[in-house]
Design an enzyme around this catalytic site. Sequence first.
Site, PDB file in Angstrom:
ATOM      1  N   PHE A 163       0.829  -1.111   0.078  1.00  0.00           N
ATOM      2  CA  PHE A 163      -0.120   0.068   0.018  1.00  0.00           C
ATOM      3  C   PHE A 163       0.903   1.182  -0.082  1.00  0.00           C
ATOM      4  O   PHE A 163       2.112   1.209   0.312  1.00  0.00           O
ATOM      5  CB  PHE A 163      -0.874   0.188   1.280  1.00  0.00           C
ATOM      6  CG  PHE A 163      -2.091  -0.936   0.937  1.00  0.00           C
ATOM      7  CD1 PHE A 163      -3.365  -0.226   0.925  1.00  0.00           C
ATOM      8  CD2 PHE A 163      -1.850  -2.335   1.158  1.00  0.00           C
ATOM      9  CE1 PHE A 163      -4.326  -1.001   0.903  1.00  0.00           C
ATOM     10  CE2 PHE A 163      -3.181  -3.003   1.060  1.00  0.00           C
ATOM     11  CZ  PHE A 163      -4.433  -2.531   0.767  1.00  0.00           C
ATOM     12  N   CYS A 164       0.346   2.350  -0.131  1.00  0.00           N
ATOM     13  CA  CYS A 164       0.966   3.635  -0.419  1.00  0.00           C
ATOM     14  C   CYS A 164       1.598   4.007   0.947  1.00  0.00           C
ATOM     15  O   CYS A 164       0.943   3.836   2.235  1.00  0.00           O
ATOM     16  CB  CYS A 164      -0.067   4.660  -0.637  1.00  0.00           C
ATOM     17  SG  CYS A 164       0.459   6.528  -0.876  1.00  0.00           S
ATOM     18  N   PRO A 165       2.798   4.407   1.001  1.00  0.00           N
ATOM     19  CA  PRO A 165       3.645   4.765  -0.264  1.00  0.00           C
ATOM     20  C   PRO A 165       4.776   3.583  -0.569  1.00  0.00           C
ATOM     21  O   PRO A 165       5.713   4.196  -1.079  1.00  0.00           O
ATOM     22  CB  PRO A 165       4.478   6.137   0.259  1.00  0.00           C
ATOM     23  CG  PRO A 165       4.571   5.735   1.745  1.00  0.00           C
ATOM     24  CD  PRO A 165       3.527   5.049   2.150  1.00  0.00           C
TER      25      PRO A 165
END
Lengths: 130, 76
Positions: B13-15
Amino acid sequence: MTSSKVCVVMVSGSRERLQMAAMVASVAAVSGREVLVFLSMNALPYFVKGMSTDAAAEGKLGSLMEHKNAPDFKTLFEQAVSLGEAKLYPCSMAMDVLAVGPDDLEPYLGEPTGLTRFLDAARDGQVWTF
Amino acid sequence: MPGKTVVDARGSFCPGPLMELIAALKSCQVGDELEVLSTDRGSANDIPEWVRKVGHEHLATHVEAGVWHITVRKAK
């Protein structure tokens, strides 16, 4: 590219706040921003060597994140330093309360810093508090 | 001859995908291409934005079976 300084004051020990602070610090640092992080209060114990990083969630998102493959906040803070040259400063007051010295902290942290010095460094930057 | 590196960040998942790309860029030569594989929709928007901001080159983005393929060239 902007040169505006990003100053993060990290005081909470909740998973959501630690994660969000780490995201802001790491993305700002790798985007060429100067980043200073002040680690104090309930955030600092996670940066003592050997301490668990299993931070308690405040709410639903924090609980959901536990089961997702999001990069953990300590990895992001370390990458902010190694990939983006962010500077992470442990609060000297919180170190005194925890009775820890610089050698007890993760090696990517900078020197113990008091509020006077941090506020001076943050004077011309954006301040983000978590 | 420039090389091509695949950065497999599927599931992160981000980042995460962005940070994996940046770590890979450190060990590549100017002119090399990197293809990031990501299942994170936000990263598909963020990575080209970051690439433009810091002065690398965004070559292409396409999605295939729920996986974004973001190709960039190291420009400096």
